[in-house]
Design an enzyme around this catalytic site. Structure first.
Site, PDB file in Angstrom:
ATOM      1  N   THR A  42       0.863  -1.182   0.000  1.00 50.69           N
ATOM      2  CA  THR A  42       0.000   0.000   0.000  1.00 50.69           C
ATOM      3  C   THR A  42       0.900   1.233   0.000  1.00 50.69           C
ATOM      4  OG1 THR A  42      -1.747  -1.140   1.211  1.00 50.69           O
ATOM      5  CG2 THR A  42      -1.793   1.271   1.237  1.00 50.69           C
TER       6      THR A  42
ATOM      7  N   VAL B 267      -3.720  -4.929  -2.321  1.00 51.88           N
ATOM      8  CA  VAL B 267      -4.758  -5.918  -2.025  1.00 51.88           C
ATOM      9  C   VAL B 267      -5.625  -5.497  -0.848  1.00 51.88           C
ATOM     10  CG1 VAL B 267      -3.350  -7.802  -2.911  1.00 51.88           C
ATOM     11  CG2 VAL B 267      -3.230  -7.249  -0.476  1.00 51.88           C
TER      12      VAL B 267
ATOM     13  N   MET C 240      -7.482   3.726  -5.163  1.00 46.76           N
ATOM     14  CA  MET C 240      -8.621   2.945  -4.698  1.00 46.76           C
ATOM     15  C   MET C 240      -8.296   2.197  -3.412  1.00 46.76           C
ATOM     16  SD  MET C 240     -10.900   3.808  -6.841  1.00 46.76           S
ATOM     17  CE  MET C 240     -12.242   2.694  -6.442  1.00 46.76           C
ATOM     18  N   LYS C 241      -7.080   1.716  -3.293  1.00 45.00           N
ATOM     19  CA  LYS C 241      -6.661   1.042  -2.066  1.00 45.00           C
ATOM     20  C   LYS C 241      -6.686   2.010  -0.883  1.00 45.00           C
ATOM     21  CE  LYS C 241      -4.502  -1.701   0.858  1.00 45.00           C
ATOM     22  NZ  LYS C 241      -5.222  -2.703   1.654  1.00 45.00           N
ATOM     23  N   LEU C 242      -6.177   3.217  -1.086  1.00 47.98           N
ATOM     24  CA  LEU C 242      -6.159   4.203  -0.009  1.00 47.98           C
ATOM     25  C   LEU C 242      -7.572   4.641   0.370  1.00 47.98           C
ATOM     26  CD1 LEU C 242      -3.114   6.336  -1.180  1.00 47.98           C
ATOM     27  CD2 LEU C 242      -3.192   4.798   0.794  1.00 47.98           C
TER      28      LEU C 242
END
Length: 282
Positions: free
Chosen positions: A91, A116, A166-168
């Site tokens: 991340t 992920v 999008m992960k954050l």
């Protein structure tokens, strides 16, 4: 053959899962003992990261942050063979993912950021979600490599760095969710309601089912058609604050939200839908 750099909870379980699928995996970790522990499962451990990546077609990395990714890949680079593909599950910032994609392409290598939404258990049983974006020719080529590692591979299109974003965004929700649950437990404690009572409530009334519809409502900005007026929501927030203050329990989130509510009420929005507090970011 694959190399995996970073034998934390995710990296070690990803490695075990790959070995269980018949893959040959070479591993490295800054703390060597974490890498050598994977030899019992069939991995080959190295103390030197450049040695760990020698011969690997795919080099996976999952470490702490941008700085760690940059440091480890720089140290590993002398061991890369021509055509090595770097797959980064860390991340990181959007800027870091974009910069590394260009940097490694300029050096003749493919770099794909693939963060992920997976815990250690997901990594071991290949469930959960893996996120990708960027050059779709690269994504399509690597899909057969990545798809077996996850329950679902989510492709966010051509924009490099979109997967990182999008992960954050997802992690911001998880942080708020946990902080909110902590406040709920604190209010419950103040009112004589324990955790088991709350679980009983949530078993029937599951607000999680309404997350998508709530977001759609926020995005549609129906401030003049309130389902819960801001004044009434602020009244309830006041009860939470007063009750926990009397009981000596702590709140992490609600006092901050109450302050935001007060600002919008002062602007004259008290009789609007309480989602008006999101007006400036929609």
């Amino acid at each position: 053959m694959r190399a995996f750099l970073g034998m934390g909870l995710l990296g070690s379980n990803f490695t075990k899962a790959l070995i269980n699928k018949g893959e040959q995996v070479q591993v490295w970790n800054r703390t060597t003992s974490r890498a050598t522990a994977l030899e019992a499962f069939g991995a080959k451990a190295f103390t030197n990261v450049a040695d760990a990546v020698k011969g690997a077609d795919y080099v996976h990395i999952v470490v702490k942050d941008d700085a760690a990714v940059n440091e480890v890949l720089a140290a590993a680079a002398p061991g890369f063979k021509p055509g090595t593909v770097i797959i980064d599950h860390t991340t990181t910032t959007v800027e870091g993912a974009v910069a590394r994609t260009k940097e490694w392409k300029d050096k003749g290598f493919t770099y794909l950021h693939a963060p992920v939404f997976m815990g250690p258990g997901n990594a071991l049983d290949s469930s959960g979600y893996m996120l990708v974006s960027g050059d779709q020719a690269v994504v399509n080529k690597l899909e057969p490599v990545l798809a077996p590692m996850t329950g679902k591979l989510l492709n966010f299109g051509e924009e490099t760095g979109k997967a990182a974003a999008m992960k954050l965004v997802g992690n911001s929700f998880l942080i708020c969710l946990t902080a909110g649950l902590t406040d709920m437990l604190s209010v419950g404690k103040a009112l004589g309601v324990n955790g088991d009572d709350i679980l009983t409530l949530l078993a029937d009334w599951n607000p999680g089912m309404g997350v998508t519809s709530r977001l759609k409502r926020i995005l549609s900005a129906p401030y003049d058609d309130p389902s819960w007026e801001l004044n009434m929501a602020r009244k309830d927030a006041g009860i939470f604050i007063d009750s926990t203050a009397k009981a000596g329990t702590n709140l992490n989130v609600i006092p901050v939200v109450a302050q935001v509510m007060d600002e919008w009420i002062a602007k004259g929005f008290g009789n609007k839908d309480w989602t008006v507090i999101s007006k400036d970011v929609v």
